[in-house]
Design a protein around this motif. Structure first.
Motif, PDB file in Angstrom:
ATOM      1  N   ARG A   1      30.451  41.791  46.804  1.00 52.28           N
ATOM      2  CA  ARG A   1      30.233  41.902  48.251  1.00 52.28           C
ATOM      3  C   ARG A   1      29.805  43.310  48.664  1.00 52.28           C
ATOM      4  NH1 ARG A   1      28.089  39.660  52.436  1.00 52.28           N
ATOM      5  NH2 ARG A   1      29.001  40.344  54.397  1.00 52.28           N
TER       6      ARG A   1
ATOM      7  N   ASP B   1      34.202  53.318  43.509  1.00 51.06           N
ATOM      8  CA  ASP B   1      34.636  52.082  42.854  1.00 51.06           C
ATOM      9  C   ASP B   1      35.459  52.422  41.624  1.00 51.06           C
ATOM     10  OD1 ASP B   1      33.747  48.951  43.165  1.00 51.06           O
ATOM     11  OD2 ASP B   1      34.399  49.463  41.137  1.00 51.06           O
TER      12      ASP B   1
ATOM     13  N   ASP C   1      41.428  42.033  48.166  1.00 52.11           N
ATOM     14  CA  ASP C   1      42.162  41.948  49.440  1.00 52.11           C
ATOM     15  C   ASP C   1      43.437  42.793  49.463  1.00 52.11           C
ATOM     16  OD1 ASP C   1      40.224  40.035  49.748  1.00 52.11           O
ATOM     17  OD2 ASP C   1      41.602  38.333  49.828  1.00 52.11           O
TER      18      ASP C   1
HETATM   19  N1  LIG Z   1      32.081  38.532  54.148  1.00 54.67           N
HETATM   20  C1  LIG Z   1      31.755  37.809  53.095  1.00 54.67           C
HETATM   21  O1  LIG Z   1      30.946  36.889  53.164  1.00 54.67           O
HETATM   22  C2  LIG Z   1      32.388  38.132  51.778  1.00 54.67           C
HETATM   23  C3  LIG Z   1      31.829  37.612  50.610  1.00 54.67           C
HETATM   24  C4  LIG Z   1      32.447  37.944  49.410  1.00 54.67           C
HETATM   25  C5  LIG Z   1      33.569  38.750  49.393  1.00 54.67           C
HETATM   26  N2  LIG Z   1      34.084  39.217  50.543  1.00 54.67           N
HETATM   27  C6  LIG Z   1      35.272  40.096  50.519  1.00 54.67           C
HETATM   28  O2  LIG Z   1      34.873  41.332  49.969  1.00 54.67           O
HETATM   29  C7  LIG Z   1      35.939  41.883  49.215  1.00 54.67           C
HETATM   30  C8  LIG Z   1      35.452  42.168  47.802  1.00 54.67           C
HETATM   31  O3  LIG Z   1      35.110  40.956  47.154  1.00 54.67           O
HETATM   32  P1  LIG Z   1      34.131  40.940  45.885  1.00 54.67           P
HETATM   33  O4  LIG Z   1      33.762  39.548  45.645  1.00 54.67           O
HETATM   34  O5  LIG Z   1      33.055  41.931  46.119  1.00 54.67           O
HETATM   35  O6  LIG Z   1      35.098  41.465  44.738  1.00 54.67           O
HETATM   36  P2  LIG Z   1      34.656  42.246  43.421  1.00 54.67           P
HETATM   37  O7  LIG Z   1      35.778  42.140  42.468  1.00 54.67           O
HETATM   38  O8  LIG Z   1      33.315  41.830  42.977  1.00 54.67           O
HETATM   39  O9  LIG Z   1      34.533  43.754  43.931  1.00 54.67           O
HETATM   40  C9  LIG Z   1      35.637  44.490  44.366  1.00 54.67           C
HETATM   41  C10 LIG Z   1      35.415  45.902  43.937  1.00 54.67           C
HETATM   42  O10 LIG Z   1      36.385  46.719  44.589  1.00 54.67           O
HETATM   43  C11 LIG Z   1      36.697  47.775  43.713  1.00 54.67           C
HETATM   44  N3  LIG Z   1      37.964  48.368  44.092  1.00 54.67           N
HETATM   45  C12 LIG Z   1      39.183  47.792  44.130  1.00 54.67           C
HETATM   46  N4  LIG Z   1      40.097  48.692  44.560  1.00 54.67           N
HETATM   47  C13 LIG Z   1      39.431  49.839  44.795  1.00 54.67           C
HETATM   48  C14 LIG Z   1      39.818  51.128  45.243  1.00 54.67           C
HETATM   49  N5  LIG Z   1      41.097  51.423  45.499  1.00 54.67           N
HETATM   50  N6  LIG Z   1      38.881  52.080  45.350  1.00 54.67           N
HETATM   51  C15 LIG Z   1      37.582  51.803  45.068  1.00 54.67           C
HETATM   52  N7  LIG Z   1      37.143  50.607  44.641  1.00 54.67           N
HETATM   53  C16 LIG Z   1      38.075  49.639  44.508  1.00 54.67           C
HETATM   54  C17 LIG Z   1      36.739  47.132  42.334  1.00 54.67           C
HETATM   55  O11 LIG Z   1      36.546  48.084  41.329  1.00 54.67           O
HETATM   56  C18 LIG Z   1      35.590  46.126  42.425  1.00 54.67           C
HETATM   57  O12 LIG Z   1      34.397  46.644  41.882  1.00 54.67           O
HETATM   58  C19 LIG Z   1      37.087  40.901  49.301  1.00 54.67           C
HETATM   59  O13 LIG Z   1      37.968  41.265  50.306  1.00 54.67           O
HETATM   60  C20 LIG Z   1      36.392  39.601  49.637  1.00 54.67           C
HETATM   61  O14 LIG Z   1      37.224  38.697  50.336  1.00 54.67           O
HETATM   62  C21 LIG Z   1      33.507  38.939  51.724  1.00 54.67           C
END
Ligand SMILES: NC(=O)c1ccc[n+]([C@@H]2O[C@H](COP(=O)([O-])OP(=O)(O)OC[C@H]3O[C@@H](n4cnc5c(N)ncnc54)[C@H](O)[C@@H]3O)[C@@H](O)[C@H]2O)c1
Length: 440
Positions: A42, A63, A104
């Motif tokens: 995302r 990240d 989350d």
């Molecule tokens: N609005 C939308 O349509 C939509 C779509 C997908 C995901 N999301 C939301 O986006 C968020 C991420 O989801 P995703 O699918 O991208 O997950 P993902 O696992 O692909 O990416 C999350 C990233 O966050 C990083 N991360 C975690 N803790 C961290 C920190 N303390 N400091 C820096 N980086 C950190 C991780 O290393 C990882 O690369 C979630 O909350 C999800 O619900 C929203």
């Protein structure tokens, strides 16, 4: 009603909605400088969308997985500074805001750090990982007077603006029933995401990932497929219910915790060690302006015959919002003699009944117009995330609250937590507003 209405039964035209110039592009305010925290699936989508919105500029990315420093640069198309520790950016006066797209369970920590450092926050949905997290986030944002926007981007979509306009016109009459669904039928749709071959404790900062979660040894599946596990995710509730509840809030003006929620469902196909059902449905009571509104939300990860859609059933019409269209179909409520109820009467009684009905309902001189169906579609390539970001930048400049602020985001997330509470406790979840907790 508006342009584009056609007689029911005739071929229905579906005019394209006109995208406004991105909300903030023409603002005279300063360009908002933001850092991206969490540049996975995302986070990269957000960075790609941010390229379309000229009123903001990304000045860095953080990240926990080293390779995602490269993905962030590729997604934004610029050689931005990157780090594994987002706090390095928070001290900088050259950063106005953060865009949080971590798993989350870290939304709370990053939001609290960011607002304490005076930054405005765009935080992905679901805003909170628990009711307690949400309450803490609301207090911190309001205490620091920062702008906060949760990330259910459909709230800023021109499609939802059209649905809101139709709903607010009163064309639906009284609405007490809303049905929302979002279905998928593939491993990816059930969060079985790829795990990169170089995933290891050397490339992933595991200790930071499990901050605020139970300690355990490095586990690449938990890091890259965190949605499967309750320590970091809230399953279908936090992933998809929240989009639909936020959409319902945006269209109807509801903005509250549900009164109660009852869930059913099960884990039927993806028995891979995950901790959430792959089919979940919840019936909510929300307090509406004319009595409760029953909101039925359901997500199936094992059949996607009907994809994303929210249907609003009113006494004089039905509004259906899908991923790319909005359609209003009026109900024909013209009074007519309803012969069925007279079937058990004598011929004389029925004749008398019909005569009395005709006397009470003289035929109008001009026959009423045929009910009209209205339908609108999104133009190809429309990007609601870009509009959502643009609205966030504008709010930072104007200091006006966005629609999907911390209260809205928190209320939508509480609905998700109540769905899970009911499912896992096999009980009706009730919202205790005074104590701000869920109880049975
Ligand atoms: N609005 C939308 O349509 C939509 C779509 C997908 C995901 N999301 C939301 O986006 C968020 C991420 O989801 P995703 O699918 O991208 O997950 P993902 O696992 O692909 O990416 C999350 C990233 O966050 C990083 N991360 C975690 N803790 C961290 C920190 N303390 N400091 C820096 N980086 C950190 C991780 O290393 C990882 O690369 C979630 O909350 C999800 O619900 C929203």
């Amino acid at each position: 009603m508006g342009a584009g209405a056609v007689a029911a039964g005739a071929a229905m035209k579906t005019p394209l909605l006109e995208p406004a110039v991105l909300a903030a592009q023409d603002d005279t305010g300063r360009k908002i400088r933001f850092v991206s925290i969490g540049t996975g699936i995302r986070g990269c989508d957000l960075l790609r969308s941010a390229r379309q919105v000229t009123s903001g500029v990304c000045v860095g990315a953080a990240d926990l997985y080293t390779m995602r420093h490269t993905t962030a640069k590729e997604a934004y198309g610029a050689d931005i500074p990157t780090t594994g520790d987002y706090r390095r950016f928070l001290d900088s006066k050259d950063v106005d805001a953060v865009v949080i797209a971590t798993s989350d369970h870290l939304h709370r920590r990053v939001t609290l750090d960011a607002v304490a450092a005076g930054k405005d926050v765009y935080c992905e949905k679901p805003m909170s990982h628990s009711v307690a997290d949400g309450a803490e986030m609301v207090a911190a944002v309001q205490g620091s007077k920062r702008i906060f926007q949760a990330g259910s981007q459909r709230v800023s979509s021109i499609l939802y603006a059209k649905a809101r306009e139709i709903y607010a016109s009163g064309s639906l009459g009284e609405v007490h029933s809303i049905d929302a669904q979002w279905n998928r039928n593939s491993p990816g749709g059930a969060w079985v995401y790829p795990i990169p071959p170089d995933a290891s404790p050397q490339t992933v900062d595991w200790a930071k990932f499990i901050q605020d979660a139970p300690a355990r040894p490095f586990d690449a599946e938990r890091f890259f497929r965190w949605r499967l596990f309750a320590d970091y995710s809230s399953g279908l509730g936090g992933d998809l219910f929240v989009h639909m509840l936020s959409g319902i809030f945006a269209i109807t003006g509801l903005n509250t915790a549900p009164v109660r929620a009852f869930s059913s469902g099960g884990l039927y196909h993806f028995k891979d060690g995950r901790e959430f059902p792959d089919f979940l449905e919840t019936i909510y009571d929300y307090p509406g302006p004319n009595g409760n509104i029953q909101v039925h939300v359901h997500c199936n990860q094992n059949n996607n015959d009907q994809d994303e859609r929210i249907s609003f059933f009113g006494s004089t019409g039905t509004l259906v919002v899908t991923g790319n269209s909005v359609t209003f179909t009026p109900q024909d409520v013209t009074p007519r003699f309803e012969g069925y109820g007279w079937n058990g009467m004598t011929v004389a009684q029925r004749k008398q009944g019909m005569e009395e009905w005709k006397a009470a309902h003289p035929a109008p001189l001009v026959p009423p117009a045929a009910p009209e169906v209205e339908s609108f579609t999104l133009p190809r390539g429309y990007n609601d995330t870009a509009d959502h970001l643009a609205g966030f930048y504008r709010a930072i400049n104007t200091r006006q609250h966005v629609v999907e602020d911390e209260v809205f985001g928190n209320n939508a997330a509480i609905g998700c937590h109540m769905a899970n509470y009911s499912y896992f406790h096999h009980a009706v979840a009730q919202w205790d507003a005074a104590a701000e907790t869920i109880k049975s």
